[in-house]
Design a protein around this motif. Structure first.
Motif, PDB file in Angstrom:
ATOM      1  N   GLN A 154      30.618  66.880  52.734  1.00 16.02           N
ATOM      2  CA  GLN A 154      31.656  67.719  52.129  1.00 16.02           C
ATOM      3  C   GLN A 154      33.049  67.249  52.538  1.00 16.02           C
ATOM      4  O   GLN A 154      33.950  67.127  51.706  1.00 16.02           O
ATOM      5  CB  GLN A 154      31.458  69.177  52.534  1.00 16.02           C
ATOM      6  N   GLU A 155      33.219  66.986  53.844  1.00 21.64           N
ATOM      7  CA  GLU A 155      34.535  66.596  54.345  1.00 21.64           C
ATOM      8  C   GLU A 155      34.930  65.195  53.873  1.00 21.64           C
ATOM      9  O   GLU A 155      36.084  64.944  53.531  1.00 21.64           O
ATOM     10  CB  GLU A 155      34.561  66.679  55.873  1.00 21.64           C
ATOM     11  N   TRP A 156      33.961  64.282  53.851  1.00 23.00           N
ATOM     12  CA  TRP A 156      34.257  62.935  53.374  1.00 23.00           C
ATOM     13  C   TRP A 156      34.629  62.951  51.895  1.00 23.00           C
ATOM     14  O   TRP A 156      35.592  62.290  51.472  1.00 23.00           O
ATOM     15  CB  TRP A 156      33.059  62.019  53.610  1.00 23.00           C
ATOM     16  N   GLY A 171      42.937  49.439  65.686  1.00 21.08           N
ATOM     17  CA  GLY A 171      42.154  48.207  65.659  1.00 21.08           C
ATOM     18  C   GLY A 171      42.200  47.533  64.308  1.00 21.08           C
ATOM     19  O   GLY A 171      43.242  47.428  63.668  1.00 21.08           O
ATOM     20  N   ASP A 172      41.027  47.089  63.839  1.00 27.45           N
ATOM     21  CA  ASP A 172      40.900  46.374  62.577  1.00 27.45           C
ATOM     22  C   ASP A 172      40.106  47.222  61.587  1.00 27.45           C
ATOM     23  O   ASP A 172      39.088  47.823  61.953  1.00 27.45           O
ATOM     24  CB  ASP A 172      40.181  45.040  62.812  1.00 27.45           C
ATOM     25  N   PRO A 173      40.538  47.279  60.327  1.00 27.29           N
ATOM     26  CA  PRO A 173      39.854  48.151  59.358  1.00 27.29           C
ATOM     27  C   PRO A 173      38.428  47.739  59.030  1.00 27.29           C
ATOM     28  O   PRO A 173      37.651  48.552  58.524  1.00 27.29           O
ATOM     29  CB  PRO A 173      40.748  48.083  58.115  1.00 27.29           C
ATOM     30  N   MET A 174      38.046  46.501  59.302  1.00 27.41           N
ATOM     31  CA  MET A 174      36.699  46.035  58.977  1.00 27.41           C
ATOM     32  C   MET A 174      35.768  45.986  60.189  1.00 27.41           C
ATOM     33  O   MET A 174      34.706  45.366  60.141  1.00 27.41           O
ATOM     34  CB  MET A 174      36.769  44.638  58.334  1.00 27.41           C
ATOM     35  N   LEU A 175      36.166  46.649  61.268  1.00 24.94           N
ATOM     36  CA  LEU A 175      35.344  46.618  62.481  1.00 24.94           C
ATOM     37  C   LEU A 175      35.219  48.021  63.066  1.00 24.94           C
ATOM     38  O   LEU A 175      36.153  48.535  63.683  1.00 24.94           O
ATOM     39  CB  LEU A 175      35.967  45.673  63.512  1.00 24.94           C
ATOM     40  N   PHE A 176      34.066  48.657  62.838  1.00 29.98           N
ATOM     41  CA  PHE A 176      33.773  49.985  63.385  1.00 29.98           C
ATOM     42  C   PHE A 176      34.891  50.991  63.112  1.00 29.98           C
ATOM     43  O   PHE A 176      35.216  51.807  63.979  1.00 29.98           O
ATOM     44  CB  PHE A 176      33.527  49.895  64.898  1.00 29.98           C
ATOM     45  N   SER A 177      35.469  50.962  61.919  1.00 29.94           N
ATOM     46  CA  SER A 177      36.585  51.866  61.646  1.00 29.94           C
ATOM     47  C   SER A 177      36.205  52.950  60.644  1.00 29.94           C
ATOM     48  O   SER A 177      35.263  52.797  59.857  1.00 29.94           O
ATOM     49  CB  SER A 177      37.791  51.081  61.115  1.00 29.94           C
ATOM     50  N   HIS A 187      33.725  53.530  55.843  1.00 28.92           N
ATOM     51  CA  HIS A 187      32.972  54.525  55.073  1.00 28.92           C
ATOM     52  C   HIS A 187      33.824  55.073  53.934  1.00 28.92           C
ATOM     53  O   HIS A 187      33.323  55.320  52.822  1.00 28.92           O
ATOM     54  CB  HIS A 187      32.499  55.654  55.984  1.00 28.92           C
ATOM     55  N   LEU A 188      35.106  55.259  54.209  1.00 35.20           N
ATOM     56  CA  LEU A 188      36.034  55.723  53.175  1.00 35.20           C
ATOM     57  C   LEU A 188      36.061  54.749  52.002  1.00 35.20           C
ATOM     58  O   LEU A 188      36.016  55.147  50.836  1.00 35.20           O
ATOM     59  CB  LEU A 188      37.426  55.872  53.773  1.00 35.20           C
ATOM     60  N   MET A 189      36.119  53.471  52.303  1.00 31.79           N
ATOM     61  CA  MET A 189      36.134  52.417  51.286  1.00 31.79           C
ATOM     62  C   MET A 189      34.860  52.451  50.445  1.00 31.79           C
ATOM     63  O   MET A 189      34.914  52.368  49.212  1.00 31.79           O
ATOM     64  CB  MET A 189      36.261  51.057  51.974  1.00 31.79           C
ATOM     65  N   LYS A 190      33.717  52.604  51.098  1.00 37.70           N
ATOM     66  CA  LYS A 190      32.443  52.632  50.381  1.00 37.70           C
ATOM     67  C   LYS A 190      32.372  53.827  49.428  1.00 37.70           C
ATOM     68  O   LYS A 190      31.934  53.699  48.277  1.00 37.70           O
ATOM     69  CB  LYS A 190      31.283  52.679  51.378  1.00 37.70           C
ATOM     70  N   LEU A 191      32.802  54.990  49.910  1.00 38.71           N
ATOM     71  CA  LEU A 191      32.761  56.185  49.065  1.00 38.71           C
ATOM     72  C   LEU A 191      33.734  56.084  47.898  1.00 38.71           C
ATOM     73  O   LEU A 191      33.425  56.518  46.780  1.00 38.71           O
ATOM     74  CB  LEU A 191      33.080  57.427  49.900  1.00 38.71           C
ATOM     75  N   MET A 192      34.901  55.496  48.158  1.00 38.59           N
ATOM     76  CA  MET A 192      35.875  55.334  47.082  1.00 38.59           C
ATOM     77  C   MET A 192      35.321  54.410  46.000  1.00 38.59           C
ATOM     78  O   MET A 192      35.488  54.654  44.799  1.00 38.59           O
ATOM     79  CB  MET A 192      37.189  54.779  47.636  1.00 38.59           C
TER      80      MET A 192
END
Length: 234
Positions: free
Chosen positions: A77-79, A102-108, A112-117
Motif C-alpha cells: 500500500q505504501e509503496w 550511497g549509490d542508487p543501484m546498490l541496496f537502495s 524497488h521504486l524504479m521497478k514499481l514505476m
C-alpha cells in the motif's frame, strides 16, 4: 504533455561534499525533490545530505514514507502510494529527483521504486546518477585499501550463517559487510575465532557529522545504527 523524467540520484555516504557534479546539477534542475521520510517527522539521512544544496522554498519537497515492516499488505500500500505521488508530478511534465544515500543501484530504496514505476507507468523515462557508496567512504576515511593487484574483494550483507561468513572471509582479501547490526556479536565471535579482529574496522554514518568509528574490541553488545559498515582487510 511530455512526461517528466525520474532520476535516482546518489548523494554519497554522508559528507555533503561527496556528491558528484552531476548530482548537484540534477538537484538544481529538477523542480521536485523526492526523499525517504521518517514517520516521526525528523529529517531522513539523504535529506540531511542535500540540505546544503536545496532551497526548500524553491522546490516541491516530496517526502515519502517507506515503513520498516514485514507486513506485505502495508508495504504494498505504501509503496504504491509513493509511486503514485511521484507520478502525479511526472504526469505534469516535471522532472523528479529521488535522492538516496550511497549509490542508487546498490541496496537502495530507489531500486524497488524504479521497478514499481516500470510496472505501473512504463511511459516514464528513468535515469540514475551514480554516487559514492558507504564502503568507498569507509575505506577512504580509514585509509584502508580494499583491493590491490590481484586481490579478491567481496561486499555482502552479514547473516547469521556462520559457515557462509567463514567461507567469505577465507576466500577474499578484502571484505565489506553491510547490515551488520542484527548479527554483530556473532560476526565478532567468528572474527575472533579466525584471528581477524585486528584486521576489522566498523564505522557508522561514515563521513557525516554523526560519524562514529568504533573500537572493535569493545563492540560486543552494542546496538549499532542500520547505517553501519564493517571492513575486514587481510
Amino acid at each position: 504533455m511530455t512526461v517528466g523524467t525520474l532520476y535516482g540520484v546518489g548523494v554519497g555516504p554522508g559528507d555533503p561534499e561527496l556528491i558528484t557534479i552531476k548530482a548537484f546539477r540534477k538537484l538544481k534542475e529538477c523542480p521536485v525533490i523526492a526523499y525517504p521520510k521518517k514517520m516521526r517527522g525528523s529529517k531522513s539521512y539523504a535529506q540531511k545530505i542535500i540540505d546544503l544544496y536545496v532551497e526548500p522554498q524553491q522546490k516541491t519537497m516530496l517526502g515519502l514514507v517507506f515503513p520498516m515492516t514485514k507486513d506485505q499488505e502495508t508495504l504494498q500500500q505504501e509503496w504504491k502510494k509513493s509511486v503514485e505521488q511521484i507520478y502525479a508530478h511526472l504526469q505534469e511534465g516535471k522532472d523528479v529527483a529521488f535522492v538516496t544515500e550511497g549509490d542508487p543501484m546498490l541496496f537502495s530504496t530507489y531500486i524497488h521504486l524504479m521497478k514499481l514505476m516500470k510496472e505501473q507507468h512504463p511511459d516514464v523515462p528513468m535515469q540514475s546518477v551514480a554516487g559514492i557508496s558507504s564502503f568507498n567512504g569507509t575505506a577512504n576515511r580509514l585509509h584502508i585499501p580494499l583491493a590491490d593487484g590481484d586481490d579478491h574483494v567481496a561486499m555482502i550483507p552479514a547473516t547469521d550463517n556462520k559457515e557462509e561468513m567463514r567461507n567469505v572471509l577465507e576466500t577474499h582479501d578484502g571484505i565489506v559487510f553491510i547490515k551488520i547490526a542484527k548479527v554483530l556479536d556473532q560476526m565478532l565471535d567468528l572474527l575472533e575465532e579466525m584471528n581477524l579482529l585486528k584486521n576489522t574496522h566498523v564505522v557508522t554514518k561514515v563521513t557525516s557529522d554523526e560519524e562514529v568509528i568504533w573500537e572493535v574490541e569493545n563492540l560486543r553488545g552494542t546496538e549499532l545504527n542500520y547505517l553501519s559498515c564493517m571492513i575486514v582487510r587481510k
